[in-house]
Enzyme design. Sequence first.
Site, PDB file in Angstrom:
ATOM      1  N   MET D   1       0.810  -1.203   0.000  1.00 58.29           N
ATOM      2  CA  MET D   1       0.000   0.000   0.000  1.00 58.29           C
ATOM      3  C   MET D   1       0.844   1.253   0.000  1.00 58.29           C
ATOM      4  SD  MET D   1      -1.947  -1.410   3.280  1.00 58.29           S
ATOM      5  CE  MET D   1      -0.294  -1.459   3.982  1.00 58.29           C
ATOM      6  N   PRO D   2       1.819   1.319  -0.895  1.00 59.11           N
ATOM      7  CA  PRO D   2       2.721   2.484  -0.806  1.00 59.11           C
ATOM      8  C   PRO D   2       2.025   3.784  -1.196  1.00 59.11           C
ATOM      9  CG  PRO D   2       3.702   0.692  -2.112  1.00 59.11           C
ATOM     10  CD  PRO D   2       2.251   0.360  -1.921  1.00 59.11           C
ATOM     11  N   ILE D   3       2.532   4.848  -0.613  1.00 57.06           N
ATOM     12  CA  ILE D   3       2.126   6.207  -0.979  1.00 57.06           C
ATOM     13  C   ILE D   3       3.381   6.924  -1.458  1.00 57.06           C
ATOM     14  CG2 ILE D   3       1.211   8.410  -0.161  1.00 57.06           C
ATOM     15  CD1 ILE D   3      -0.140   6.795   2.144  1.00 57.06           C
TER      16      ILE D   3
END
Lengths: 77, 77, 77, 77, 77, 77
Positions: D1-3
């Site tokens: 779930m990278p930002i």
Amino acid sequence: MPIVTIDITKEGSTPAATAATAAEKAAIIRGVSQVLLDVLNKPLASTYVVINEVDTDNWGWGGLPALEYRRTLRDAA
Amino acid sequence: MPIVTIDITKEGSTPAATAATAAEKAAIIRGVSQVLLDVLNKPLASTYVVINEVDTDNWGWGGLPALEYRRTLRDAA
Amino acid sequence: MPIVTIDITKEGSTPAATAATAAEKAAIIRGVSQVLLDVLNKPLASTYVVINEVDTDNWGWGGLPALEYRRTLRDAA
Amino acid sequence: MPIVTIDITKEGSTPAATAATAAEKAAIIRGVSQVLLDVLNKPLASTYVVINEVDTDNWGWGGLPALEYRRTLRDAA
Amino acid sequence: MPIVTIDITKEGSTPAATAATAAEKAAIIRGVSQVLLDVLNKPLASTYVVINEVDTDNWGWGGLPALEYRRTLRDAA
Amino acid sequence: MPIVTIDITKEGSTPAATAATAAEKAAIIRGVSQVLLDVLNKPLASTYVVINEVDTDNWGWGGLPALEYRRTLRDAA
């Protein structure tokens, strides 16, 4: 002394709107500050909230610009 | 190699101005970069500064949009 | 009501130190807050500063982890 | 779930352009999301990318506004 | 697809605690995501929340490290 | 002069690992910097990348801590 930064796409929540309204932004500020008061006992006066409205072209999801990815999801549904 | 991000409200520092001027922003950049040189010995050339001007509607304080909260503070004083 | 976020690598400014000291961090906070008072007339009490110390493995520069890139620069000099 | 948040100056990559084009922004989104899939096995659908275009007046480098610092570098070369 | 980043000091909300508990962090995540659903109709599944716990030495307020500034406020009261 | 900030959960990409390895972080730095060179012609030397590893307790998704939400998704599948 919490600092809350909220990134949202620059879009309306109704067909007529093209961005969050001032009333919606005020409701977000109120709601989020209240959560920090309720959970961590942080006084409202010590919480800063910054809302960052991002052009949909500048928001990526699924490896695509967000609107394009949403279309993909809709077509797949 | 410091990175400094500065969020300020989009307001003038004088009645005539509606936002920080280019000269004010240059002075902030100069001042902040100098602090990192003085304290941590970071060369000016390795410091990045990003100033993010935020509409007052998008800035929350005291559970309210910032201008509304400031009015509250003023009225209470 | 400025918010200042400062990312620095977790390193000492002297050979004996492995990170910025509390005194150095206090000096950064003082210096940066003063700049915003001097330039934009923001009261000290309304400025928040957050210092984010980043492991050198987690900092990239020149397409490489920062320490590796610095070695490259030094070797090239 | 990278930002992934990407700050770039608001400038064109060609003389005719005054900002990154939609196609360039889409290519950044695609490329960066792919890196996180390739290296960390993060599904494209779970990566968010936000591109933040910053006025050159608001970007500091070398203790100066970015354009001014670049001129200094060019003159020194 | 909102992204919410919350900076808080690494402190307990009770004398026995030295940091926010997992339950408190879960309550913040739940509460903040709910605000975005209620106000902007954003599905819970599309909101990311990142809580960033900051050492009190690394948090500045009033031109001082946060704990020192709080002492100043208390002494002045 | 791009600045890229990458938030990822502190988890390994293999069962044996509990966090991204130094080699994986170097590959992210290399890949992302290369994208900015390829698309916007930004020299590698002018791009900073900061990787922020976030405890899974501190990452919210679907209104829940991330690991809990992933379990929900898996159970629903």
